[in-house]
Scaffold this motif. Structure first.
Motif, short mmCIF file in Angstrom:
data_model
loop_
_atom_site.label_atom_id
_atom_site.label_comp_id
_atom_site.label_asym_id
_atom_site.label_seq_id
_atom_site.Cartn_x
_atom_site.Cartn_y
_atom_site.Cartn_z
N UNK A 42 16.51 23.87 14.64
CA UNK A 42 15.20 24.46 14.38
C UNK A 42 15.13 24.77 12.90
N UNK A 43 14.03 24.36 12.27
CA UNK A 43 13.83 24.58 10.84
C UNK A 43 12.65 25.50 10.61
N UNK A 44 12.68 26.24 9.50
CA UNK A 44 11.53 27.05 9.15
C UNK A 44 10.53 26.20 8.37
N UNK A 45 9.44 26.83 7.94
CA UNK A 45 8.37 26.09 7.25
C UNK A 45 8.79 25.51 5.90
N UNK A 46 9.92 25.98 5.36
CA UNK A 46 10.44 25.44 4.10
C UNK A 46 11.51 24.38 4.31
N UNK A 47 11.77 24.04 5.57
CA UNK A 47 12.74 23.00 5.88
C UNK A 47 14.17 23.49 5.94
N UNK A 48 14.37 24.80 5.96
CA UNK A 48 15.72 25.35 6.05
C UNK A 48 16.12 25.49 7.52
N UNK A 49 17.38 25.19 7.79
CA UNK A 49 17.88 25.32 9.15
C UNK A 49 17.90 26.79 9.56
N UNK A 50 17.23 27.09 10.66
CA UNK A 50 17.17 28.46 11.17
C UNK A 50 18.24 28.69 12.22
N UNK A 51 18.36 27.74 13.15
CA UNK A 51 19.37 27.84 14.20
C UNK A 51 19.58 26.47 14.82
N UNK A 52 20.60 26.38 15.64
CA UNK A 52 20.86 25.13 16.36
C UNK A 52 21.12 25.46 17.81
N UNK A 53 20.78 24.51 18.67
CA UNK A 53 20.96 24.66 20.11
C UNK A 53 21.55 23.36 20.63
N UNK A 54 22.53 23.48 21.51
CA UNK A 54 23.09 22.30 22.15
C UNK A 54 22.53 22.23 23.56
N UNK A 55 21.88 21.12 23.86
CA UNK A 55 21.35 20.87 25.20
C UNK A 55 22.41 20.03 25.91
N UNK A 56 22.95 20.58 27.01
CA UNK A 56 24.07 19.95 27.71
C UNK A 56 23.59 19.33 29.02
N UNK A 57 24.04 18.13 29.30
CA UNK A 57 23.76 17.43 30.55
C UNK A 57 25.10 17.17 31.22
N UNK A 58 25.27 17.63 32.45
CA UNK A 58 26.50 17.42 33.19
C UNK A 58 26.15 16.67 34.47
N UNK A 59 26.81 15.53 34.67
CA UNK A 59 26.60 14.73 35.88
C UNK A 59 27.77 14.97 36.81
#
Length: 62
Positions: A42-59
């Motif tokens: 996720x970036x703010x309006x100035x293009x700086x990284x605000x946070x990250x999230x890992x979306x996990x898929x488990x089969x």
């Protein structure tokens, strides 16, 4: 971090993931057949990284 430290951290990460997967299989009685993930940033309006999230898929095999 240097390359050797990164390799060590990668090894530790793999071991932690293996423990979690084994715990899941032991608790549920089902086999994990695949694990995948997507890293979302996720970036703010100035293009700086605000946070990250890992979306996990488990089969699993039922």
């Amino acid at each position: 971090m240097n390359v050797e430290e990164i390799k060590q951290k990668k090894q530790e990460l793999g071991e932690k993931i293996a423990v979690l997967l084994n715990g899941f299989e032991d608790e549920t009685g089902v086999q994990v057949s695949d694990v995948g993930f997507v890293r979302r940033v996720v970036y703010d309006e100035l293009g700086r990284e605000v946070c990250k999230v890992y979306v996990i898929e488990v089969e699993v095999k039922l």
